[in-house]
Structure formats: C-alpha cells, structure tokens
Design an enzyme around this catalytic site. Structure first.
Site, PDB file in Angstrom:
ATOM      1  N   ASP A 156      -2.379  -0.768   5.903  1.00 42.75           N
ATOM      2  CA  ASP A 156      -2.716  -0.256   7.235  1.00 42.75           C
ATOM      3  C   ASP A 156      -4.210   0.018   7.403  1.00 42.75           C
ATOM      4  O   ASP A 156      -4.683   0.194   8.510  1.00 42.75           O
ATOM      5  CB  ASP A 156      -1.928   1.025   7.531  1.00 42.75           C
ATOM      6  N   ASP A 203      -7.402  -2.590   3.165  1.00 36.58           N
ATOM      7  CA  ASP A 203      -6.316  -3.537   2.888  1.00 36.58           C
ATOM      8  C   ASP A 203      -6.578  -4.912   3.485  1.00 36.58           C
ATOM      9  O   ASP A 203      -5.934  -5.894   3.107  1.00 36.58           O
ATOM     10  CB  ASP A 203      -4.989  -3.007   3.467  1.00 36.58           C
ATOM     11  N   ASP A 205       0.867  -1.170   0.000  1.00 39.45           N
ATOM     12  CA  ASP A 205       0.000   0.000   0.000  1.00 39.45           C
ATOM     13  C   ASP A 205       0.907   1.224   0.000  1.00 39.45           C
ATOM     14  O   ASP A 205       2.055   1.150   0.441  1.00 39.45           O
ATOM     15  CB  ASP A 205      -0.868  -0.042   1.263  1.00 39.45           C
TER      16      ASP A 205
END
Length: 1060
Positions: free
Chosen positions: A730, A734, A383
C-alpha cells in the site's frame, strides 16, 4: 543538435556532484561536520549566489520525467507478435493478388478485396486497443510526483523565506519543519525546536508508527528505518518542529530512488504466462504454415510449370503466371485458415468478463492479462502494515488496578479499526465504571491531541495513531452512570464529556528523555490536576502511589510495581506497544494558574527540563497494550492459500518482534514453531550466502526492516526461480516491487496513489481474502481459456486439412480465403467466447497451482485434435466431391437442382477440361438463380463450383458448432457434462448458425462471400456429414480417461528427474 545533446555535459556534472553528496553519510556525522561539509550554518543559510552556483551542479529538486514511448514505437510494438505478423503478411499478399485480379475485372473483384480489408481492420483495432493500454500504464511516476512537497520555509542570506517553492531547494539549504509539513527533501536534523519531533514515514519505510527524530548520530551502515536523525522527502511531520539541513534533492532522495526503481521495473516487465505460450504457439504455427505452404506448391508445381527432357536434361520450360498466382492464392488461403484470427478478440473478451466477475468481488483489475496470470500464482509476497494488518492502531488489552494492593484486573478489547462501534470490551458492564476505570478514561480522553473523523463508511485518525486508539477505547468504555443520559449521539460523545469536565490549561509536551506527555486541567471539582500518559517503566519510576478500584490512594510498594512490570513484559512479548497512566492532584505551584503568561508558574512550563520534576510523586492508575491489529479475515485466507499450494511470504519495513508476533497470530507461522531460519531482516537476507535456497524453503517466510530495494530483490530472485509472484502493498516503498512482480496488488482504501498506479490490481476493500478469491477466479478463467483455445485451434487444424487435401487431390478450391476468415472471426467467435462461461470446478482451490511452463496443449490433446481436424478435412472435401459425383448419398436425394455429374477422375483433372471431347453440362438452380455453361462447359469447375463450395462452408460451420460441445470438458463425456450446463454456449451456437443463414439467404452478402442458398435435402446432407464429429471425440475422450494414469506418470517422471 537535439535537446539531449545540449544537456549531456550538464547531466554528467550533475551526476558527479550528486554522487559526492550521496556518498557523504550525514546521519553518521555530527551537526558541525555536516555544516562544514555543506559550507553553511543554521543562522545565515546559503547566499543567493551560492544557491545559483549549486543549482548549476545539482539541478532542480524534482523527480525526472522519463521520456515516454513515442506513438510510432507503440504502433511498432503492436506488431511485435508472431500471429499478428503472419496475419499482416497474409493481408498484404491478399491485397496484391486482389489488385492483380482487379486489373482483369470480373465478378470476384469485391470478394477479393473484402479479405485483405477485413484483416487490416482486425490489425488496426488490435493496435488501437494495445496503444491505449500501453499509454495508460505508466502513471505511477506521475503519482509519485504528487507526493513531493510544493513549498518549504527556508533560511537564506540570514532571512527566513516562507513558502519557497520546494523545487528551488539545493543541498546545504536550511529548512524549518513544523507540524503538518510535508518534508521537501532528504535532510539532516540539526536542531529540535520543540522537545520532540515525530514523522509519519510508514508509506516510505513500512513502519506502523510515527518515528521520533533526534540530532544524535547513528551508525554509518544503518538501514533507512535506523536513520533517526534524517527526515525523508514525501513524509509528514505529525508532532513538533525542527531545523534541518538539505542533504539530497530530486532523484538522489530516497523517494527519487523509488522513482528510479519503478522505472527500471517497468522496463523489465515480462509477458504473462499465457502471452508467452501464445507466442510460442505462433512460432510453431509459422513453421507449420511454411512447411505446408511449400508442400502445397510442390504438389501443384506441375500445373503451372512443365518441361520436357532432351538427352536427360530438362528443356522447353513452360510457365503459367495465372496458375502460379492461383496456387499462390491457395497458399494464402492456407495461412488464413491456419491462423486463429478470432483468438485475440476472444481472449480479450474472456479476460474482460473475468474482470467484471472480479470487480463484483472487490478486486479491480487494471491490466487485462493479470486476470489469467493470477491463476498460476505460486507465491504471494505480502506487505504487513495495511495489508495483513489494518494500519490502524487499536487497544487490545486494558490493565486496571484491583480492589486491594497487589491485584490487577485485565480486560481484552475487541476491534481492529478506528470505528468506536467495532467490537467491545469483554466482561464489561456498561455504565458501572468504578473510580479507577473512570480515571483511565479521563486521562486517555484529555491527555490526548488526536481525533477520530468519519470518512464515508470508515473512520480515520487525525493526529497520532496511538492517541486516536486511546480515544476509541474511551468510547468503548462508555460513560459513568451519572453521565450516560447526556444524549451525545456522535462517535466522540464520551471524549467530549471528559474534555468538558476537565478543561485543559497547559501541556507538558512529550520528549524522548522522560517519555511521557502531561496536561494540567481545571477539574469539575474546582481543583487543578495533572494527567500523564507515557512509557510504563518511566511512569512507575516517577510514581509514589497507586489508585485502587474504589478510588482510594495507597503507597506503590515493590510487589505491586513488580506485578505491573510482569504484565508489561507479557504484553511486550505479544508485540504490544504499552502506555501507562498516572495523575497528580497536589499542584501547589499551579493552584491559581489559569494559563496566564504573567503567572510565576508559567515560567516553569517554558523550560522542558522542569517537566520531570512537575511529573513526580504521581499516582499510577493502569496501562494499556496497543498494536496495529491483523485483519479478521486474514487467518482463513492464509489457510486457503496453503490448501491451494500457494506460499505466503511477509515482507515489511516494521521491526522484527512485531512482525513475528503478527505472523504467528495469522497462521504464517505456528504458535510455537522455531522460526529462526524463516525470519530475517532485509539486511540479513542481502548478506545471506544462499539467498535462493532460503527462498525455496516450504511454508511461510518473513522479512522485516525491509527497504524497497530488498523487496525488489526478493521478487526478482523468486521470478528467476520460476515462481509466479503476486506482491501486495500500500505504500510508496512497495511500488517498485509491485511493478516488478507478475501481479502487483495495491490496497484501494489505505493505499497511496503511487502503489495503485504501479499495480495490476487494486483491492477495493483492502481485504487480503479478496486476493485468494481472485486467484480462484483466475484459475477458473484459465481453464475456460484453455477450452476455447483448444476449440479454436482444433477448428483451424480442420481448415488446414481441408485446403491441404484439396491441393493434394488436385480438385478445385473448395473454400476461398474470405469464407475462411468469416468462419474464424464470426462463426467461431460466439461459441469460443461462450466457453469462457463454463462453471468452475468445485475443488479449484484445493489443487496446487499449475506450473507457468505447463503447455496449453498436451501431446494427447494435440493427437485428439489432429484426428478431429483430419475428419473436418475429410468432411468438407468429401461433401464437395459428393455433390459433383453423386445424385444421392445415404438415401438423401441431391438431384433436385439439376446439376450434372462428373467422374472423380474428371474432377481431379479439371484443369485439362479444354482437351476433353464432347464435354457438356446442363444448367442447375440455386435458390432463384440459374447457372448456365453453354459458352464454356469448363466453367462448371470455376463459377459452377459455387453450390459445392457452399456445402463445404456449411459443413465447416456446422462441424465446428458440434465441436464446441466437445470442448465443454477436456476429458468429460457429454453424458456427464451435458450442453445445458453452459446455456450461453447453446445461445452462441444459435447466433453462429443465425449469422451463417444471414450470409446464405441475403443476396448481397451471398454474392460477397461467393455462396448460394441450400435446399432442405442439402441441409440434411450437411447434418449427416457433421454429426459423427461428436461420436469420434467421445470415443477419444473415453480412451483419454482410460489412459490418464499412464500419461500423468510419463509427464511427471521427467519433471521429477529435473528437480533432482
């Protein structure tokens, strides 16, 4: 009928109704159409009766609680392992045989029961650990529920209901949202009460900034980030208030979809590469054991089944049940010998030690097998927001006006966090701020609703991240010379000074039309002033003047305006978000205004349409560029990944330009590399005709504007293609991909609880570099695990060879199952565990990752250990035969105990002893015991074999200790890698020998294991027979080093053909 049956019809209705609601694209329909669809209006809301009716259809606004695996299923799952099943079968058979022997009584009854009890204990402990891990694994869904709002302000029956439990909401409810509220359901914005509403939805969508909401329709095919007129459950309102219409509740919300995806991902969890290999090994082992057991029985069938031939046909069958069970016991002993019982315990220990090492490097491993899986990671899907970047807005560029018209001054601002002491402004003279810079600092500090707070060792923002970044800039700019001695020691001392000097009396809220925010202040000079910040182009349009460095005001000419716009374009190209600053001192309407509601000027402030007029004829003073900056250590970590042959793919919910700029900066892409084929939006990728080919491209890839389902699909396709995927993240968005990936890595500081619970590993420092260090540690652990797996398997091959040779030669059974169990579990355990401490190779992160289908044991290694195993079999059987047939061997006197010698022929035909005429044996001593055979000389081959059996067991223990030295390196000689490189191994060998001496010389234990103490000469014989194992393996290692090139070419050729 069970509960599920009672609810079945209702669930069908709910899902049908829910799908109708879900199919209605509220974001693409205007407010009136939405109210008509849900049969409601803003003023009255729903009636109580209508609410009850809809609840029957749609259910409660809560996430489903998926029924967990029952304890019975969990117990059964622990035995869904080939090795465990073989062991369980061996234990049951051992128990039955022990029971049968117990009926007959006798000395060996205790020994017979020790073996099945120990095996059952191993299985019970293994099951308890497995159940404990499983029951703790599925907490991600519970954490997701905590994100849901608990209360909502609702309009029903024409009345406002404050703090209604959010679970009672139904589609069609009218909800009012205010600053700080957590959104209770997915809703369509009907009306903006304030001029602007902004929502922090980064944890769901991955966007790095709060999103402004509108009532305007958007295209029906918009992605989740593009639905500007929708607010989503679990997100937070950071600015303004609005009226909304509930469109989706519970499992049909976006967060509900994430919940379903996490559940689906948890159902499709695969075994780790090591577990797969061990299962394959277990299946092969099952076949081998079956074949060898059958061979042992076939070889010995003549001892318990005989017949005569009459006229060519077998007749007069004679069957001995006692001998049949005896040889069945040998087959069970063979199974016990072949199964490395200690392997699961040693693997768990090694992985646990690995987790401790990783914890010291800030990588907290939640699931033990993840340690090994990290070692073969081939792709890291990361990410962007909060992982590669800090998820903390920071000013990186400050542009001020120069000394004369047409000149600008640029300052680079260091720092990537909200910590005011993190970095400084380059080329800055502290305490010498000119008037122009003072005005920029004043506007940044006063025209600002955010704050910075210290939380432990780091700083966090309260309010809008961009405004918090401006306050950090003010602290880095410092105080003017005359204010530097005020003695403020806290981290907001400069902002406090400016707010003390310029007292705010009114706020002109931000709105999306004028794109600016203004405050009216009482300045320290006694005059009123208007301070404004906002979009640079809009401020320039409303500015008529500019302030030079010395504070003088001049007209803003076209050249200066073009120069400022050119700086704006340059910063925008670098994906910086730009804010301009301006002010105004001639406020005639507000000259006497002090915030009093009765003042005529107050009426102007009540109508936001007047704000543009108030914010006109401004004096422009400068601008700043802000961004969510990359972490300092990420660039080097990306380089390390490339060197280690690991591809990095960035998957983010943020916009494409920002993501591309960050990827260039951290080294995923080159500064001038053409990335048109490497950078796609999530939607473009889903529409791509050749998705797998796109993912197979070498080098880095970027996916922007990605939704949770896009992330999941990318991870799924990579895994299908044989990649071992580590996914970092985070946010809530996700979590499904974290769960699906081979290794899910969550951020410990910035990560949501949902992400942490869905992950296999948590980074305590949110540092991307920690992942790379953890991969190196995983590779090292895997190499060490290979060493001890090879060691234990080679030991087991030796035990199988020993039993097979015993059966094939027809001599008495050399070792009983409980002795083999002791060797496999206790004496083999410490050296195998110590091999986990082998130092890592220096170039471990310079090699490409191993393939997940790489075999634990190559054909050459298997051949080597077959040779070693054959020698172990010869040595253990040989020493047994030597004691019965020789009084001395290699000059070592063995006659001290007074035992009688027999010929090899007698030993091989011991079962016919009763037919031998005049056979007698003399008594012999073992420690303080004397063994006599006056009543039954043939018992010399049964209870009398105790000394020979002890020698066989001691040879097996000693030979396996020396064999552990061979396992220090796969091909390296003990001359280049001496034993002291791993002092833990030497300690483990001492412990194993100590444990063996314990059972030899403690009478009670010696009786349980059916052994006796050995004399010094007998120990010399043991050493003489065992030491050659080192010489044999050194010779095989030398051959291995000489033929490495040939073997690698042979292995790589088929894999290349496969790739072609």
């Amino acid at each position: 009928m069970g509960r599920g049956g009672e609810d079945y019809g209702k669930r069908e209705n709910v899902s049908a109704a829910s799908s109708k609601a879900e199919n209605f694209p509220a974001w693409a329909r205007d407010v009136k159409q939405c109210e008509e669809k849900f049969q409601t209006n803003q003023e009255l809301g729903l009636s109580t009766a209508e609410v009850e009716k809809r609840r029957e259809i749609y259910g409660w606004n809560e996430l489903e609680k998926h029924e967990g695996t029952s304890i019975f299923q969990l117990i059964l799952e622990q035995f869904n392992d080939t090795l465990v099943r073989i062991l369980l079968l061996a234990a049951i058979i051992s128990f039955i045989l022990a029971w049968y022997d117990g009926d007959e009584g006798g000395e060996m009854e205790i020994t017979a029961f020790v073996e099945p009890i120990v095996i059952f204990l191993i299985l019970i402990v293994n099951a308890i650990v497995g159940i404990w891990q499983e029951s703790n694994a599925e907490k991600a869904l519970e954490a997701l529920k905590e994100i849901q709002s608990e209360q909502a302000n609702v309009v029903r029956d024409g009345k406002k209901i404050s703090n209604l439990p959010a679970k009672e909401l139904v589609p069609g409810d009218i909800v009012e949202l205010r600053v700080g509220d957590k959104v209770p359901a997915d809703m369509r914005v009907l009306n903006l009460v304030s001029s602007t509403v902004r929502v922090e939805q980064g944890s769901l969508t991955g966007e790095s900034e709060a999103v402004s909401k509108t009532v305007k329709v958007v295209p029906e095919n918009s992605d989740i980030q593009g639905k500007k007129c929708m607010v989503f459950a679990g997100t937070t309102v950071v600015n303004g208030n609005c009226i909304c219409l509930v469109t989706h509740i519970g499992m049909t919300t976006e967060i509900g979809k994430v919940h379903s995806q996490i559940h689906e991902a948890s159902l499709s969890e695969e075994d780790t590469p090591l577990k797969k290999k061990l299962n394959e090994f277990g299946e092969v082992l099952t076949m081998i054991i079956g074949v060898i057991c059958a061979l042992v029985w076939l070889i010995n069938v003549k001892y318990f089944l005989s017949w005569e031939y009459v006229d060519g046909w077998p007749t007069n069958f004679k069957f001995s049940f006692e001998k049949c069970t005896y040889y069945f016991e040998i087959a069970v002993a063979l199974a016990v010998a072949a199964i490395p019982e200690g392997l699961p315990a040693v693997i768990t220990t090694c992985l646990a030690l690995g987790t401790r090492k990783m914890a010291q490097k800030n990588a907290l491993v939640r699931k033990l097998p993840s340690v090994e899986t990290l070692g073969c990671t081939t792709v890291i899907c990361s990410d962007k927001t909060g992982t590669l970047t800090t998820n903390q807005m920071a000013v990186s560029k400050l542009i001020a006006i120069g000394s004369r018209p047409g000149t600008l001054r640029a300052f680079d601002v260091e720092g990537t966090t909200y910590n005011p002491f993190d970095g400084k402004i380059r080329g800055w003279s502290v305490g010498e701020m000119d008037v122009n810079l003072q005005m920029i600092a004043k506007i940044s500090a006063v025209c600002n609703d955010a704050g910075i707070e210290q939380s432990g060792n780091h700083y966090v923002a309260t309010g809008m991240p961009t405004e918090a970044a401006l306050k950090v800039l003010v602290e880095k700019m410092g105080l003017p010379e005359d204010g530097s001695s005020l003695g403020h020691e806290d981290h907001q001392r400069c902002c406090q000074l400016w707010n003390k000097m310029e007292q705010r009396i009114a706020t002109l809220e931000f709105d999306r039309d004028r794109k600016s925010m203004g405050v009216i202040v009482n300045s320290s000079g006694g005059r009123k002033a208007l301070l404004v910040k906002g979009a640079v182009e809009n401020l320039l349009d409303r500015s008529s003047f500019m302030q030079l460095r010395d504070g003088s005001i001049i007209e803003l000419d076209q050249y200066s305006k073009d120069l400022i716009l050119e700086s704006l374009r340059e910063m925008s190209t670098d994906a910086l978000r730009c804010l301009g600053f301006a002010y105004k001192e001639e406020l005639f309407e507000f000259a006497t205004y002090n915030g009093d509601e009765d003042h005529p000027a107050h009426q102007l402030l009540l109508n936001p349409s007047n704000y543009s007029l108030i914010e006109s004829k401004l004096i422009f003073v400068g601008l700043v560029g802000l961004r969510d900056p990359p972490r300092k250590e990420v660039r080097q970590a990306i380089e390390d990944c490339k060197a280690a042959g690991i591809r990095v793919m960035v998957i983010t919910g943020d916009n494409k330009n920002t993501a591309e700029a960050i990827c260039r900066e951290i080294g995923v892409f080159g500064p001038s590399e053409d990335i048109s084929s490497r950078s796609l939006t999530g939607k473009d990728f889903m529409d791509h005709p050749y998705q797998k080919n796109h993912l197979r491209q070498g080098g880095g890839l970027l996916f922007s504007r990605a939704e949770p389902r896009h992330k999941q699909e990318i991870v799924r396709l990579l895994k299908e293609d044989g990649e071992v995927v580590a996914m970092t993240g985070d946010g809530v968005n996700d979590a499904p991909a974290l769960k699906l990936a081979d290794i899910g890595v969550a951020m410990g500081i910035a990560g949501t609880e949902v992400a942490k619970e869905a992950s296999d590993m948590v980074l305590a420092d949110d540092n991307f570099n920690t992942i790379v260090a953890a991969v190196g540690e995983g590779r090292s652990i895997y190499n060490n695990m290979k060493a001890f797996i090879r060691y234990m398997i080679s030991s087991n091959i030796g035990e199988v060879a020993s039993i097979f040779m015993t059966a094939a030669l027809g001599i008495p059974e050399g070792m009983i199952p409980v002795q083999l169990l002791w060797v496999n579990l206790v004496t083999d355990g410490p050296p195998a565990t110590a091999l986990g401490f082998n130092p890592p190779d220096k170039d471990i992160m310079k090699k490409p990752p191993r393939r997940s289908d790489d075999s634990l044991i190559s054909a050459w290694i298997l051949f080597r250990y077959l040779v070693i195993g054959l020698y172990v079999g010869l040595a253990t059987v040989g020493v047994f035969i030597i004691w019965y047939t020789h009084h001395s061997f290699l000059g070592i006197d063995l006659s001290g105990d007074g035992h009688s010698l027999v010929t090899y022929s007698q030993l091989a035909n011991w079962d016919k002893c009763n037919s031998w005429e005049g056979f007698s044996v003399s008594p012999f001593t073992a420690g303080s015991q004397v063994f006599k055979f006056d009543l039954d000389p043939c018992d010399y081959f049964q209870s009398g074999k105790i000394k020979a059996s002890t020698l066989s067991l001691s040879v097996l223990v000693a030979i396996e200790m020396f064999n552990s030295l061979n396992a220090l390196s796969e091909d390296g000689s003990l001359l280049t890698m001496p034993p002291w490189v791993n002092p833990w191994l030497l300690l483990a060998m001492s412990i194993s020998f100590g444990l063996h001496f314990l059972i030899l010389y403690v009478p009670f234990l010696a009786r349980v294991f059916g052994i006796v103490p050995l004399s010094t000469n007998e120990w010399l014989l043991v050493i003489a027979v065992t030491l050659p194992v080192i010489v044999i393996d050194e010779l095989l290692k030398f051959i291995g080093r000489c033929t490495t090139g040939l073997r690698y070419r042979a292995v790589s050729r088929p894999s290349k053909q496969k790739a072609d």
